[in-house]
Scaffold this motif. Structure first.
Motif, short mmCIF file in Angstrom:
data_model
loop_
_atom_site.label_atom_id
_atom_site.label_comp_id
_atom_site.label_asym_id
_atom_site.label_seq_id
_atom_site.Cartn_x
_atom_site.Cartn_y
_atom_site.Cartn_z
N SER A 246 -26.32 -26.10 21.93
CA SER A 246 -27.34 -26.99 21.49
C SER A 246 -28.41 -27.67 22.54
N ASN B 232 -25.72 -35.47 17.93
CA ASN B 232 -24.53 -34.70 18.21
C ASN B 232 -23.63 -35.68 18.14
N HIS C 131 -27.39 -29.95 14.93
CA HIS C 131 -27.09 -28.51 14.74
C HIS C 131 -25.90 -28.05 13.99
#
Length: 412
Positions: free
Chosen positions: A36, A124, A143
């Motif tokens: 990421s 995240n 992601h």
């Protein structure tokens, strides 16, 4: 359609974005950086090259400066892995940055107030809450959903369950209609279903041009014995321990060249000592190696020498190592999870290997069977390698950077 840097530049000029600020837990230089962070770095670098002033707000890390310029964009590091969420949001809302917290002109025209013309938040597991305080064009990169990872992050099960609940049912609430970019269709489907996000778009990641097939007359080639390569951070959810046990079983039960199979694991992380102990317990030192951190030409050469790229990870946004290896003409056998299934066009029949650059496995028996078939069929493996390379050739970072910028433009 393949986009270029000029396309990105024109789009930025049309939108009037002189500056974009990116908020992220970690940056590409962080010792725990992974796919990421690589993704964010590639986009920031291209946006900066197109003329956009890019500022990257992230957490501090030992040995890294509080501020630096890297590949054309500015990195500001403040706070730790927990406080970074508040500090980045607070600094961005007030338009503060610089070594002494002063208001700075990001736009270069004397009119800047320290705030970006647009903001990109990287989610995240824990978000920065941009819908609550940002009144400028903004989008979110997710992601992949971290659903499975909470139990690998916290050993205390109630705390892991709380994190999972908060991410899906509480953190996601303000983001219902916010434009979100993710890497693949499978993740987009889950974000819509589990997180109830209504504005999710897909922008597939690119493959760096350094990853390429060997030149025919280079004098190099594939390893003499079957070499399986696995690349990633040595974390529990990557399941490198499972890979080691599966290759041990393949060597014991497989036929033909399988009995000479070797495994190379590339990466660093908190599971290194446990994996070393496992290798010792299996007496696998002769065929299994932990290579540590490998990058640049050495990583390219390793992909080129490998017979297969393998992964048993339980959660990925894409699996960039799959397409990096694919660009080097190396097919893959990887776990059947979101992300992997988009990076690999899979089929369970060797007869169809000419249209597939890799296969997905379900269980241990499936892994051993599929890997054995590929290793013992040179023609199929070569066809898979060619198909993998064709797949990787469609993925460019310029396309990714353009599509992500377009998401900001079209929604505001």
């Amino acid at each position: 359609m393949t986009r270029t840097l000029d396309d990105i530049r024109r789009l930025a000029q049309q939108a009037g974005f002189g500056s974009i600020h990116i908020l992220s837990w970690r940056d590409y230089c962080h010792p725990e950086a992974g796919g990421s962070e690589l993704h964010a770095h590639q986009i920031a670098k291209l946006w900066a090259a197109s003329g956009i002033n890019v500022t990257f707000r992230t957490c501090r890390s030992a040995g890294l400066p509080r501020e630096e310029m890297r590949d054309g964009y500015r990195i500001i590091r403040r706070g730790n892995k927990l406080s970074v969420f508040f500090r980045a949001a607070f600094a961005e809302a007030l338009g503060r940055g610089g070594k002494h917290g002063e208001v700075v002109d990001r736009r270069g025209d004397g009119q800047g107030d320290g705030r970006g013309d647009a903001v990109v938040e990287i989610w995240n597991g824990v978000p920065f809450g941009t819908p609550l305080w940002c009144r400028r064009p903004a989008c979110v990169w997710i992601h992949y959903p971290h659903t499975e990872l909470w139990h690998h992050t916290f050993a205390f099960k109630p705390l892991a369950a709380l994190g999972k609940f908060l991410e899906r049912r509480v953190f996601a609430l303000p983001y219902r209609n916010v434009p979100v970019a993710t890497l693949c269709e499978s993740s987009a489907t889950r974000l819509g279903k589990e997180f109830r996000l209504r504005n999710v778009s897909v922008a597939e990641p690119g493959v760096d041009s350094v990853f390429r097939r060997q030149e025919p007359n280079s004098g190099e080639g594939r390893a003499e014995v079957p070499l399986l390569v696995a690349v990633g951070r040595l974390r529990s959810y990557k399941r490198f321990d499972r890979l080691i046990r599966l290759v041990d079983r393949l060597r014991r039960e497989g036929t033909g060249v399988c009995q000479n199979t070797e495994l190379m694991i590339v990466g660093t992380g908190d599971q290194a000592e446990l994996l070393k102990e496992l290798i010792d317990s299996l007496q696998a030192q002769d065929w299994c190696r932990l290579a540590g951190s490998v990058g640049g030409d050495s990583l390219v050469a390793l992909y080129q020498q490998a017979w297969l790229l393998v992964s048993a990870s339980i959660s990925e946004g894409w699996g960039m190592t799959i397409t990096e290896a694919a660009a080097c003409g190396t097919p893959s056998v990887v776990s059947n999870i979101d992300g992997h299934c988009d990076a690999v066009v899979a089929d369970a029949d060797v007869a169809d290997a000419d249209v597939d650059g890799g296969w997905l496995f379900e269980g241990d028996n499936d892994f051993v069977r599929l890997v054995a078939e590929v290793l013992n069929d040179d023609d199929a493996r070569q066809r898979m390698g060619a198909a993998a390379q064709d797949r990787a050739a469609t993925l460019t970072w310029e396309n990714t950077a353009y599509m992500t910028l377009e998401l900001l433009v079209l929604n505001f």
